[in-house]
Structure formats: C-alpha cells, structure tokens
Scaffold this active site. Sequence first.
Site, PDB file in Angstrom:
ATOM      1  N   SER A   1       0.491  -0.928  -0.255  1.00 27.48           N
ATOM      2  CA  SER A   1      -0.184   0.220  -0.068  1.00 27.48           C
ATOM      3  C   SER A   1       0.581   1.123   0.183  1.00 27.48           C
ATOM      4  O   SER A   1       0.376   2.475  -0.010  1.00 27.48           O
ATOM      5  CB  SER A   1      -1.034   0.151   1.074  1.00 27.48           C
ATOM      6  OG  SER A   1      -2.222  -1.220   1.105  1.00 27.48           O
TER       7      SER A   1
ATOM      8  N   LYS B   1       0.665   3.143  -3.330  1.00 23.92           N
ATOM      9  CA  LYS B   1      -0.435   4.160  -3.294  1.00 23.92           C
ATOM     10  C   LYS B   1      -0.312   5.437  -3.224  1.00 23.92           C
ATOM     11  O   LYS B   1      -1.316   6.699  -3.812  1.00 23.92           O
ATOM     12  CB  LYS B   1      -1.891   3.824  -2.166  1.00 23.92           C
ATOM     13  CG  LYS B   1      -2.378   2.296  -2.052  1.00 23.92           C
ATOM     14  CD  LYS B   1      -3.552   2.033  -1.018  1.00 23.92           C
ATOM     15  CE  LYS B   1      -3.613   0.511  -1.494  1.00 23.92           C
ATOM     16  NZ  LYS B   1      -4.341   0.213   0.345  1.00 23.92           N
TER      17      LYS B   1
ATOM     18  N   TYR C   1      -3.692  -2.456 -10.664  1.00 22.10           N
ATOM     19  CA  TYR C   1      -3.316  -2.396  -8.959  1.00 22.10           C
ATOM     20  C   TYR C   1      -3.097  -3.268  -8.209  1.00 22.10           C
ATOM     21  O   TYR C   1      -1.978  -2.859  -7.323  1.00 22.10           O
ATOM     22  CB  TYR C   1      -5.580  -2.086  -8.160  1.00 22.10           C
ATOM     23  CG  TYR C   1      -5.137  -2.070  -6.685  1.00 22.10           C
ATOM     24  CD1 TYR C   1      -5.132  -0.708  -5.956  1.00 22.10           C
ATOM     25  CD2 TYR C   1      -5.419  -3.590  -5.843  1.00 22.10           C
ATOM     26  CE1 TYR C   1      -5.157  -0.875  -4.620  1.00 22.10           C
ATOM     27  CE2 TYR C   1      -5.229  -3.475  -4.135  1.00 22.10           C
ATOM     28  CZ  TYR C   1      -5.715  -2.217  -3.993  1.00 22.10           C
ATOM     29  OH  TYR C   1      -4.828  -2.816  -2.894  1.00 22.10           O
TER      30      TYR C   1
ATOM     31  N   TYR D   1      -4.990   3.867   7.534  1.00 18.61           N
ATOM     32  CA  TYR D   1      -6.257   3.604   8.075  1.00 18.61           C
ATOM     33  C   TYR D   1      -6.920   4.064   9.624  1.00 18.61           C
ATOM     34  O   TYR D   1      -6.408   4.524  10.195  1.00 18.61           O
ATOM     35  CB  TYR D   1      -6.413   1.393   7.612  1.00 18.61           C
ATOM     36  CG  TYR D   1      -5.275   1.514   6.336  1.00 18.61           C
ATOM     37  CD1 TYR D   1      -5.596   1.667   5.380  1.00 18.61           C
ATOM     38  CD2 TYR D   1      -4.174   0.523   6.338  1.00 18.61           C
ATOM     39  CE1 TYR D   1      -4.981   1.558   4.398  1.00 18.61           C
ATOM     40  CE2 TYR D   1      -2.952   0.531   5.303  1.00 18.61           C
ATOM     41  CZ  TYR D   1      -3.660   0.616   3.962  1.00 18.61           C
ATOM     42  OH  TYR D   1      -2.750   0.981   3.298  1.00 18.61           O
TER      43      TYR D   1
ATOM     44  N   VAL E   1       1.236  -3.614   3.707  1.00 12.67           N
ATOM     45  CA  VAL E   1       0.798  -5.001   4.923  1.00 12.67           C
ATOM     46  C   VAL E   1       2.611  -6.167   4.571  1.00 12.67           C
ATOM     47  O   VAL E   1       2.252  -6.853   4.075  1.00 12.67           O
ATOM     48  CB  VAL E   1      -0.233  -6.285   4.111  1.00 12.67           C
ATOM     49  CG1 VAL E   1      -1.401  -5.333   4.922  1.00 12.67           C
ATOM     50  CG2 VAL E   1      -0.143  -6.074   2.772  1.00 12.67           C
TER      51      VAL E   1
END
Length: 306
Positions: free
Chosen positions: A61, A64, A188, A240, A258
Amino acid sequence: MQDIIDDICATMKDRSERGQVANYIPQLACVNPGQFGISVALPNGQVFSAGDAATLFSIQSISKLFTLTIALGKLGDAVWSRVGREPSGDPFNSIVQLEHESGKPRNPFINAGAIAIVDAIMMGHQPKETLAEILQFVRFIANDSSIGIDEKVALSELQTGDRNASLAHFMASFGRFKNPVDCVLGTYFHHCSISMSCQQLAQAGLFLVSDGINLSTGARVVSAQRARRINSLMLMCGHYDGSGEFAYRVGLPGKSGVGGGILAVAPGKASIAVWSPGLDSIGNSKLGTEALEMLVQRTGWSVFGH
Ligand code: DON
C-alpha cells in the site's frame, strides 16, 4: 544519526514479539519475519541505514502514495470527485462505507480508494502502459532505474483478490469506472507488488520533505502546496484505522503497507523508511512503528513537537 539507528536496529533484532506476516496474500506469508531494516535520507543527500536496509520487499500500500501523486498531477483537484480525503476509521479492505456513500471511497489510501485512483489515471490506456508510467515515476523519484515489480506477488494477489474484486465491481455498479474492472484490478495488484528496499524508499520520499523538491537530486516533483496536502493525507489516513494511534505514538505523516514497510516524512528534516514484515492486528508493521516511535523520541522530529 548512525548511532541512533544502530541502537534502534539492535533493539528490534532482539524483539521476540514481532507481529504476524500478512497471510491473505500467500506470497507474502513466505517472508522471514526476523528481518528489520531502516534508512534515513536527508535533503542534503546523506543516507543512513541499518539492518536489512538493502533487502527488497513488497511495498504494497505504500505504492498508493505514488499513484495518488500521479493522479493529482494528471487530474488536479478533479481527483476529489473520485475519492474523498477523510479518514475511514475502518479496515483497509472494508466495503461497508461504500454502500452508504454511493461508491465513493473515503480516501485514496484504503483499497477501494486506491483502486478508484487507478481507474482515474488509466484514462483508457492498457494496464501495461499505466504500469510503465507508475514505474517510471517511482524510478524518477527514487533516482534508481532498477526498481521493478515482483510478478509472483502480483499473481498471488490476483489469485486471492476476491475482496478487492468485490470492492471494484461494487464501485463500478455505481457507474464510477471508466475502464474495464479487470484492467483496473490487474494494474492495482501489480503496482502493489513493486519491490523496493528501505534505501530506495527513503530516497523516494524526499520530495515530501522539502516542499515538493527532492533536494538531493534537485528534481521538483510536485508544488509545495501539493506536498503539504499529500503529507496531511498521510497523517490522517496513511495507517487506516490505526492512523490515530500512529499520530499519537509517532506524530509523522506516514504510509504503511502489508509487506511490513512504512514510509514516514519528517517535513524539513528527513524521509524515513522502515521495514519489518510482522504486522499488528490492523495490518501495520509492528516493529516498524516501534522503531519510528524510538526515532522520534531520540530526534524530536514529531510534527507536534518534542
Ligand atoms: O490490496 C491489498 O490488500 C494489498 N495489495 C495492499 C494492502 C495493504 O498494503 C494494506 N496495508 N497496510
């Protein structure tokens, strides 16, 4: 600085509680949880490293952050018609808010938001063209042309990607996608599967340290205003439903993955990459967070003061 990170590394090597490696992506479950690396890149070009800082890992992530930066470059403020910029307070792969909010993800860092960002940057191009663009950008900001994608991880994500496929189809059902869902998902999964070391990641974050310019190479990447805004999004949403805890303990804009990596930005001071594969219950690196907490205590770099 070298003494500080050597101390941190020695402390982390001895820790017995190291969290759990991500197991919902089988290829990530094979990674040895005993590893720990840290790199601190300064705007003057100096880089301090300790532990497994040269080992490649799956940035997941953290990518991102790079796709958001690309999207802002291509679409400007129109990005905010596709995703919001509020913390979700829900897990990274949650679907619940999407139904209440007409398929518009809360922010670009939860999975749904990052998938929507991919749809925004594809603009009718093929997945491999978009991936080439993403890789070119990451290589540019890290000043390292060797950075690539781990195809085994990408395949592993694709094969176990039911949750992400659900998120994507659900968003598409609100008429929000402009590209075929499978092309968006494939892109993605591949950008999440970029492999980098702490040394490369710390370099890549430097543009967020100095108002949009990587001072070590002189390259302007984004405007000062955009760098400031990206940092604020990382602070509020980068971990998050653990973003509040990270702000409390570390007090820096940061983005986790992760794979166990975290890229943290101390504005005006340094770009810091840490990696340890074991995760806490929310999915953020357990020892990575502890290491950043120690670093901030020793340096006083928290954006909230000493
Ligand atoms: O889509 C996924 O689930 C992964 N490719 C990325 C998730 C992730 O890294 C969440 N981070 N802490």
